[in-house]
Design a protein around this motif. Structure first.
Motif, PDB file in Angstrom:
ATOM      1  N   VAL A 150       2.359  48.159  14.018  1.00 51.54           N
ATOM      2  CA  VAL A 150       1.576  49.687  13.685  1.00 51.54           C
ATOM      3  C   VAL A 150       0.269  48.487  14.196  1.00 51.54           C
ATOM      4  CG1 VAL A 150       0.238  49.817  11.511  1.00 51.54           C
ATOM      5  CG2 VAL A 150       2.742  50.112  11.676  1.00 51.54           C
ATOM      6  N   LEU A 151       0.013  47.310  13.799  1.00 51.08           N
ATOM      7  CA  LEU A 151      -1.086  46.420  14.432  1.00 51.08           C
ATOM      8  C   LEU A 151      -0.657  46.842  15.895  1.00 51.08           C
ATOM      9  CD1 LEU A 151      -1.423  43.153  12.857  1.00 51.08           C
ATOM     10  CD2 LEU A 151      -2.973  45.494  12.572  1.00 51.08           C
ATOM     11  N   VAL A 152      -0.277  47.166  16.587  1.00 50.34           N
ATOM     12  CA  VAL A 152      -0.662  47.017  18.210  1.00 50.34           C
ATOM     13  C   VAL A 152      -1.023  48.154  18.344  1.00 50.34           C
ATOM     14  CG1 VAL A 152       1.590  47.489  20.011  1.00 50.34           C
ATOM     15  CG2 VAL A 152       1.713  45.405  18.748  1.00 50.34           C
ATOM     16  N   GLY A 153       0.288  49.779  17.488  1.00 51.25           N
ATOM     17  CA  GLY A 153      -0.474  50.616  18.007  1.00 51.25           C
ATOM     18  C   GLY A 153      -1.910  51.554  18.108  1.00 51.25           C
ATOM     19  N   LEU A 154      -2.574  50.752  16.866  1.00 53.27           N
ATOM     20  CA  LEU A 154      -3.354  50.202  15.934  1.00 53.27           C
ATOM     21  C   LEU A 154      -4.670  49.723  17.364  1.00 53.27           C
ATOM     22  CD1 LEU A 154      -3.734  49.983  11.947  1.00 53.27           C
ATOM     23  CD2 LEU A 154      -4.336  51.545  13.264  1.00 53.27           C
ATOM     24  N   TYR A 155      -4.422  48.454  18.054  1.00 60.07           N
ATOM     25  CA  TYR A 155      -4.838  47.853  19.208  1.00 60.07           C
ATOM     26  C   TYR A 155      -5.209  48.928  20.586  1.00 60.07           C
ATOM     27  CZ  TYR A 155      -4.564  43.553  15.896  1.00 60.07           C
ATOM     28  OH  TYR A 155      -4.444  42.637  15.141  1.00 60.07           O
ATOM     29  N   THR A 156      -3.566  49.494  20.869  1.00 57.34           N
ATOM     30  CA  THR A 156      -3.949  50.528  21.357  1.00 57.34           C
ATOM     31  C   THR A 156      -5.314  50.936  21.207  1.00 57.34           C
ATOM     32  OG1 THR A 156      -1.763  50.287  21.708  1.00 57.34           O
ATOM     33  CG2 THR A 156      -3.121  52.121  22.774  1.00 57.34           C
ATOM     34  N   ALA A 157      -5.001  52.183  20.025  1.00 59.06           N
ATOM     35  CA  ALA A 157      -6.299  52.776  20.369  1.00 59.06           C
ATOM     36  C   ALA A 157      -7.752  52.066  19.735  1.00 59.06           C
ATOM     37  CB  ALA A 157      -6.690  53.195  18.753  1.00 59.06           C
ATOM     38  N   LEU A 158      -7.918  51.189  19.345  1.00 56.60           N
ATOM     39  CA  LEU A 158      -8.843  50.427  19.396  1.00 56.60           C
ATOM     40  C   LEU A 158      -9.175  49.916  20.799  1.00 56.60           C
ATOM     41  CD1 LEU A 158     -10.275  49.152  17.124  1.00 56.60           C
ATOM     42  CD2 LEU A 158      -9.290  46.545  18.083  1.00 56.60           C
TER      43      LEU A 158
END
Lengths: 250, 409
Positions: free
Chosen positions: B269-277
């Motif tokens: 999930v964090l990787v997904g969030l970091y991608t958006a970030l």
């Protein structure tokens, strides 16, 4: 010729300054080229006080600039003893001017944000990173000589008379053998004019330098050994030749 | 040659512009530095916060919401997963440990989290800095940031209220208090730098009991923690699993992705969030770069105009004997100083801004952002100093090329 402003002024005779057939033209966009100086020829004898006068636009300031090597003439020469100043490259002219010439401007042209001593020392900064002690002592002596406190305030805080005295001290800092002064009293009141005229002549004589000055001030012109009139770019016959004998100027 | 007197005089002559120009540059640079430092800190801190949450199992729903609720304690009602899974996990050889996580109550705005003592101690990684872990249903261990003293007794309220100073209750809390339920603080956990520092951890059994679901065991006086009674164990919002090996983690994730549950690594999930970030960061980086270009250009134009206005000043210096290189050096140094001062101030200002934002984030979420100016920010600012130095050549060269005679007229 001193290598720096650190040296005490030595009593020595400056070389002959000879201006020969000097021509300066100015070309401006959309206007035909105009001749500002037209074959001007005269000499400044060692230690002489020579004044130039004439109407506005006659080329007096341009002549001073050409003598100082700030303007390259289109023809003619400026010789300082055996040295052809006009033949020097720009860096050479800068060096010659730095070592041999002191300039005094009508509007003083001090750095208003610097103090008395820093303004006097400015010409020495051009080729010294660390200020020699002797230079500082000489600057202090010069400030005192022209009646200023060496620790005085920033130049912008001084009166006009004080500012011109400071400008004279700055011009003398490197013990030049030639002082070029452009209307040095023009922006001063009568009292200050007389005092500055005295100071300029006295201090320059003390330094055994020659003076070439531009002025309309009768008082100052009266102190010159010789007065030339520039008009229409050309040199007119010398005014008041009798002064030459009275003052013992060669 | 010593250009400093002229440089100092020039800067003094600028008056307020000598402060305003570097300030503008500093603000432009600070924006970039703050965004970069903040984003780096957010990634690092959020990843650290999820360190002990190897694998999460929950009811079908948003993975992101489950991570936000369990790892970052952002309150949200989420569906429950069958509590019987806890027993299945307890008997699974691939599982080193598993712990339920239940929430929904609060004390003075601090969330009350029901879990096991083992997970409260982060699988044995943490030892209470004061007191001990809970050993009875009526005991609680508090996070490092919770303003309750050891020995203090509190009553939880249903729902979440605004965090309040110790000793004060909000009206909401008073209305929804679970009367008769009391926790005595017996220990304080060390600081983790995560939202869990602001939580009150209690036995999962007490949370179930508080909500009328029994204690999950066959008898009232059963010892705390697993194994639970398969027939009595209530549902829980989330289960944290610590697998024995990486292969076990993947096996468990695959198994619990079906049959009415979801299982995933919070890192996913964090990787997904970091991608958006990262996408947002990229947009901001482009915006701040454009901003830098505009401010640098405007400042250089200003310095160029000033050099033009000072033509006569520099011509006088030439007349006094200064070489062209002396003028070049003086003007360049003055302009470069202004731009460099702006860049370096921007580095400090950006670090300060990132720190302030970090403090605000910590206040609001409990997530400690370890904001630091790293090499990327320092190199970025130094790069801008180099760019500024090159741009400072423009006014310097302009002054260098100006004919003295013309300027003295």
């Amino acid at each position: 010729m001193p290598a720096s402003g650190a040296a005490e002024p030595a009593v020595r005779r400056p070389p002959l300054l000879a201006i020969t057939d000097l021509v300066v033209e100015r070309s401006e966009a959309s206007r035909p080229s105009r001749r500002i100086l037209d074959q001007v020829t005269f000499v400044v004898e060692p230690g002489a006080v020579i004044a130039l006068t004439g109407p506005s636009g006659a080329g007096k300031t341009t002549l001073l600039h050409a003598v100082a090597g700030l303007v390259s003439p289109d023809a003619g020469t400026v010789s300082w003893g055996d040295l052809d100043v006009t033949a020097l490259p720009e860096a050479g002219r800068d060096r010659w001017r730095r070592d041999s010439v002191g300039l005094v401007f009508q509007d003083f042209q001090l750095l208003a944000e610097l103090g008395v001593i820093e303004n006097i020392l400015l010409p020495v900064r051009f080729d010294h990173w660390r200020m020699p002690r002797a230079a500082v002592e000489r600057a202090e002596q010069l400030a005192t000589r022209v009646g200023l406190d060496p620790r005085g305030p920033r130049a912008g805080m001084l009166s006009r008379g004080e500012q011109q005295r400071l400008a004279i001290a700055r011009a003398l800092m490197r013990s030049p053998q030639l002082i070029l002064a452009d209307e040095p009293t023009a922006s001063l009141d009568a009292d200050n004019s007389a005092r500055i005229a005295d100071l300029l002549i006295e201090t320059t004589r003390e330094a055994a330098a020659s003076i070439l000055l531009v002025s309309h001030d009768d008082d100052l012109l009266g102190r010159a050994g010789r007065v030339h009139r520039l008009e229409g770019g050309g040199m007119r016959p010398e005014l008041r030749p009798e002064l030459q004998h009275e003052r013992g100027v060669p | 040659m010593n250009p400093w007197p002229v440089v100092i005089a020039d800067l003094r002559a600028l008056r307020w512009v000598a402060w305003a120009a570097p300030l503008l540059v500093a603000i432009a640079v600070a924006l970039g530095v703050a965004i970069s430092a903040q984003e780096t800190a957010l990634r690092r801190s959020s990843a650290q916060a999820a360190d002990d949450f190897d694998l999460l199992i929950g009811a079908p729903g948003s993975h992101t919401q489950l991570v936000l609720t369990t790892v970052y304690l952002q309150p949200e009602a989420i569906p429950l997963v069958d509590g019987a899974i806890l027993n299945a996990l307890a008997g699974d050889e691939r599982v080193r440990a598993a712990a339920p996580i239940a929430f929904g109550d609060s004390v003075r705005g601090h969330p009350v989290i029901g879990t096991t003592a083992e997970f409260a101690a982060r699988w044995g990684r943490a030892v209470p800095s004061e007191g001990r872990l809970f050993a009875r249903e009526s005991e609680a261990v508090v996070g490092a940031e919770v303003g309750l003293r050891l020995g203090e007794t509190v009553t939880p309220s249903h729902g979440v209220a605004t965090r309040r100073p110790a000793g004060t209750d909000g009206e909401d809390e008073a209305r929804h208090r679970h009367e008769g339920v009391r926790y005595t603080v017996v220990g304080r956990l060390p600081r983790f730098g995560t939202p869990w520092d602001g939580a009150i951890l209690v036995p999962i059994e007490s949370v179930w009991e508080t909500h009328g679901l029994g204690n999950g065991h066959a008898t009232e006086d059963a010892r705390l923690g697993p194994p639970f009674d398969a027939a009595r164990v209530p549902g829980v919002p989330a289960i944290v699993v610590k697998p024995r090996a990486v292969a076990d983690a993947y096996g468990l994730r695959a198994q619990y992705r079906q049959g009415g549950t979801v299982a995933f690594f919070p890192a996913e999930v964090l990787v997904g969030l970091y991608t958006a970030l990262g996408d947002v960061r990229d947009v901001l980086v482009v915006a701040t770069t454009l901003n830098d270009v505009l401010v640098f250009t405007a400042t250089t134009m200003l310095l160029l105009a000033l050099a033009g206005l000072r033509r006569r000043r520099y011509a006088v210096l030439r007349a006094l004997g200064a070489s062209r290189s002396y003028i070049l050096m003086s003007v360049w140094l003055g302009a470069a100083l202004i731009l460099a001062a702006g860049c370096l101030s921007g580095l400090v200002l950006g670090g300060l801004a990132a720190w302030v934002v970090g403090q605000l984030v910590e206040q609001r979420t409990g997530l400690v952002l370890a904001v630091a100016i790293g090499w990327p920010e320092v190199l970025g600012a130094l790069g801008l100093v180099v760019v500024g130095s090159l741009m400072a050549l423009l006014p310097a060269v302009a002054s260098f090329r100006t004919p003295v005679g013309d300027s003295l007229r």
